[in-house]
Enzyme design. Structure first.
Site, PDB file in Angstrom:
ATOM      1  N   VAL A 156      -2.108   4.957   3.226  1.00  0.00           N
ATOM      2  CA  VAL A 156      -3.206   4.030   2.919  1.00  0.00           C
ATOM      3  C   VAL A 156      -3.259   2.960   4.007  1.00  0.00           C
ATOM      4  O   VAL A 156      -2.229   2.519   4.526  1.00  0.00           O
ATOM      5  CB  VAL A 156      -3.012   3.404   1.522  1.00  0.00           C
ATOM      6  CG1 VAL A 156      -4.077   2.338   1.247  1.00  0.00           C
ATOM      7  CG2 VAL A 156      -3.056   4.496   0.449  1.00  0.00           C
ATOM      8  N   THR A 191       0.834  -1.201   0.000  1.00  0.00           N
ATOM      9  CA  THR A 191       0.000   0.000   0.000  1.00  0.00           C
ATOM     10  C   THR A 191       0.869   1.251   0.000  1.00  0.00           C
ATOM     11  O   THR A 191       1.993   1.247   0.478  1.00  0.00           O
ATOM     12  CB  THR A 191      -0.938   0.015   1.219  1.00  0.00           C
ATOM     13  OG1 THR A 191      -0.162  -0.205   2.404  1.00  0.00           O
ATOM     14  CG2 THR A 191      -1.995  -1.072   1.100  1.00  0.00           C
ATOM     15  N   ASP A 192       0.302   2.340  -0.550  1.00  0.00           N
ATOM     16  CA  ASP A 192       0.994   3.626  -0.598  1.00  0.00           C
ATOM     17  C   ASP A 192       1.077   4.250   0.785  1.00  0.00           C
ATOM     18  O   ASP A 192       0.392   3.840   1.730  1.00  0.00           O
ATOM     19  CB  ASP A 192       0.229   4.605  -1.503  1.00  0.00           C
ATOM     20  CG  ASP A 192       0.295   4.247  -2.974  1.00  0.00           C
ATOM     21  OD1 ASP A 192       1.110   3.387  -3.342  1.00  0.00           O
ATOM     22  OD2 ASP A 192      -0.486   4.838  -3.749  1.00  0.00           O
ATOM     23  N   ARG A 193       1.853   5.293   0.873  1.00  0.00           N
ATOM     24  CA  ARG A 193       1.945   6.084   2.095  1.00  0.00           C
ATOM     25  C   ARG A 193       0.556   6.618   2.474  1.00  0.00           C
ATOM     26  O   ARG A 193      -0.161   7.167   1.645  1.00  0.00           O
ATOM     27  CB  ARG A 193       2.907   7.250   1.876  1.00  0.00           C
ATOM     28  CG  ARG A 193       3.101   8.133   3.091  1.00  0.00           C
ATOM     29  CD  ARG A 193       4.122   9.223   2.800  1.00  0.00           C
ATOM     30  NE  ARG A 193       4.320  10.088   3.966  1.00  0.00           N
ATOM     31  CZ  ARG A 193       5.198  11.081   4.011  1.00  0.00           C
ATOM     32  NH1 ARG A 193       5.964  11.337   2.959  1.00  0.00           N
ATOM     33  NH2 ARG A 193       5.314  11.814   5.113  1.00  0.00           N
TER      34      ARG A 193
END
Length: 243
Positions: A55, A51-53
């Site tokens: 998220v 997952t992205d930062r």
């Protein structure tokens, strides 16, 4: 040698994404540090996705191999106690050596929660949009993503995936309480920042900032260097992995 499966949740607000990074606080990094303190082995955590930062994950699944004999019931409590409070260990179990949390996952699903007005206490957990959303109109825009497509135009240029082909099995747009809406997207896998770009681009069409054929043209003419409309990921949650 044992293969250990972890099921857990995390609040992604204070992490620099999921994947281990030097001198950065990440979900993978914190879990691997915690496991080392418990079993005294260097662990390479394999996970269903990254997952992205900022998220979050309602459900994330990982696995690792170890020579440790620590029972899984002791491992779940020890790991939950030693990891930061923004990671919650739900279950630890021993599985077949053939189990691979990434390669054996058949589908992943995310929920995006949007609101036209968020309070100061919701800024880390909801994504704000400029006005109320008609969920039927938004679905009519987003249904073009259903099926198998080249999503080169819907990923970041530093995405490491070699194959941009992904299949979207299900998209739902629905109302939630307090004027919030949810967007559910289920696919075989996702590229870096793909969902945030899909939703950001769809909302640009919804709010007449882009023409109605904008999404279709990006799918028909995939280009990783094309314009990317990336929406804030605070309201994005990994919620489902199926094997």
């Amino acid at each position: 040698m044992r293969n250990i499966k972890l099921i857990y949740q995390y609040d992604g607000s204070d992490f620099f994404g999921f994947q281990r990074q030097p001198d950065r606080r990440t979900v993978q990094g914190e879990l691997e540090k915690g496991l080392y303190k418990i079993i005294r082995e260097k662990i390479n955590l394999i996970s269903s996705g990254r997952t992205d930062r900022g998220v979050h994950a309602v459900k994330q699944i990982s696995n690792f191999t170890t020579d440790s004999k620590i029972p899984t019931d002791r491992l779940v409590s020890a790991l939950d106690n030693i990891t930061p409070k923004d990671i919650k260990i739900l279950k630890v179990e021993e599985v077949d050596m053939e189990f691979h949390s990434r390669f054996l996952a058949k589908t992943r699903a995310y929920e995006f929660i949007l609101t036209p007005k968020r309070s100061i206490f919701e800024t880390r957990y909801l994504t704000e949009v400029k006005e109320n959303i008609d969920v039927d109109k938004l679905y009519d825009i987003m249904k073009v993503f259903l099926g198998k497509h080249n999503f080169d135009g819907f990923r970041m240029t530093d995405c490491g995936g070699n194959n941009p082909i992904r299949e979207i099995f299900d998209i739902r747009c629905y109302e939630k309480d307090n004027h919030k809406i949810g967007i559910y997207i289920k696919g075989n896998a996702f590229l870096k920042t793909q969902i945030r770009i899909m939703v950001g681009s769809s909302l640009a069409v919804y709010f007449n900032e882009k023409p109605c054929d904008y999404l279709l043209k990006k799918l028909e003419n995939p280009d990783s260097k094309s314009e990317k409309i990336v929406i804030d990921g605070a309201g994005l949650y990994l919620c489902e992995i199926n094997y």
